[in-house]
Write an enzyme that holds these catalytic residues in place. Structure first.
Site, short mmCIF file in Angstrom:
data_model
loop_
_atom_site.label_atom_id
_atom_site.label_comp_id
_atom_site.label_asym_id
_atom_site.label_seq_id
_atom_site.Cartn_x
_atom_site.Cartn_y
_atom_site.Cartn_z
CB SER A 82 -0.95 -0.03 1.20
OG SER A 82 -1.98 0.91 1.04
CE LYS B 71 -15.45 20.79 7.43
NZ LYS B 71 -14.11 21.09 6.91
#
Length: 349
Positions: free
Chosen positions: A178, A230
């Site tokens: 990763s 948000k």
């Protein structure tokens, strides 16, 4: 009288303990206050070439008899004397052939936050400042990955070396998955041990949601935002399908950026084939062009000792006592998370 004596002794012991605790707390508090002009850390340099040579000599001598050791030492002195004469002759004619190029060895032990980047950036700044033509870098990298922004910055540090035309090799003995592979793919060359874990080019995110539990006990959660997205998924509030869809979109966007990043740095890789979130072992990764050679970092450095002057560079951040207590707990937690992440990677295939 005996009672008074015992009581006085008890008071004295108690007072001693209280004073000792007070001194320790005062020492910790004082250590926590850093002088304004104190250095944050220091750069340590270790000449590995000499250590390797001494180890070889010691091993050879350990296998010899006393008479053979005397002959060995005599021969060694003669060779050293001959080398000095040869170097003097070269130094008179040209200094170019006298000195070897240098190989700088760095270590990166990655956690979830990629906190080792703090030291890595200092080490690379030092190398970039003094590097000459022909100098190289080997970065011993171990990381199961972590947060995108942390490993993005770590990858940028390796890119600094490439921008200065300093050939960089990343060596992976255990795992570069990763975010760890995000770092590795920037290098000019990737070397991996046969069973090192490589790849895991994917993005994952998970979080618990205890909203139903809170509702059971009549606990209400209010969340107010300015901007539709948000906040998408939340731990405490009730998650909506719209929030889930948006969160998934953000993960896909991050994955696309990750794939493009790997493809740009490793154009020989079939990105659609390897960017499935899967991992491979070193020998398998070689066939997929995820790495360039299969070998351990030990063999890589042994191979380099005869060609280069090898130096290990390590930037150590100075921590006061108060910080050490906090970092000890933090390190234990992040290492546990890293081990669990590695375990998860090795058990998903």
């Amino acid at each position: 009288m005996e009672f008074l004596y015992e009581y006085g002794l008890f008071i004295a012991k108690t007072a001693t303990i209280v004073v000792a605790i007070g001194l320790v707390l005062g020492f910790i508090a004082g250590a926590a206050i850093k002088p304004k002009n104190s250095k944050k850390g220091e750069l340590n340099i270790e000449y590995l070439s000499e250590e390797y040579q001494e180890d070889v000599k010691d091993l050879k001598k350990a296998l010899l008899s006393k008479e053979q050791i005397k002959a060995f030492d005599k021969k060694q002195k003669a060779e050293d004397k001959s080398k000095k004469k040869e170097n003097k002759k070269k130094s008179k004619s040209s200094t170019e052939d006298l000195e070897k190029s240098r190989l700088f060895v760095l270590e990166f032990d990655g956690d979830v936050e990629a906190s080792a980047t703090e030291s890595l950036r200092e080490e690379i700044t030092a190398i970039v400042s003094i590097a000459e033509e022909g100098d190289r870098v080997v970065l011993n990298l171990e990381s199961p990955g972590g947060v995108v922004h942390g490993y993005g910055l770590a990858s940028s540090q390796i890119a600094r070396l490439k921008s200065k035309n300093i050939h960089t090799t990343v060596a992976v003995d255990k795992v570069a998955a990763s975010g760890g592979y995000m770092m590795a793919c920037v290098a000019d060359e990737i070397v991996a041990a046969p069973f090192a874990i490589i790849g895991s080019i994917g993005v994952v995110a998970q979080l618990p949601n205890i909203n139903k539990l809170l509702k059971k006990y009549d606990v209400e959660i209010e969340q107010h935002t300015a901007g539709e997205f948000k906040r998408t998924l939340t731990v405490l509030g009730e998650n909506t399908d719209t929030a889930r869809t948006k969160f998934k979109e953000e993960l896909e966007e991050t994955h696309v950026l990750f794939k493009e990043f790997v493809a740009d740095n490793r154009p020989s890789v079939d990105i659609d084939k390897v960017a499935t979130g899967e991992h491979w072992y070193g020998s398998q990764a070689l066939t997929l062009n995820l790495v360039d050679r299969v070998m351990t970092s030990d063999d890589l450095l042994l191979e380099a000792v005869d060609k280069y002057d090898v130096y290990k560079i390590e930037y150590k951040v100075k921590h006061n006592i108060a910080e050490r207590f906090g970092f000890a707990a933090s390190t234990a937690i992040t290492k546990l998370v890293g081990k669990l992440s590695t375990w998860s990677v090795t058990n998903t295939k």
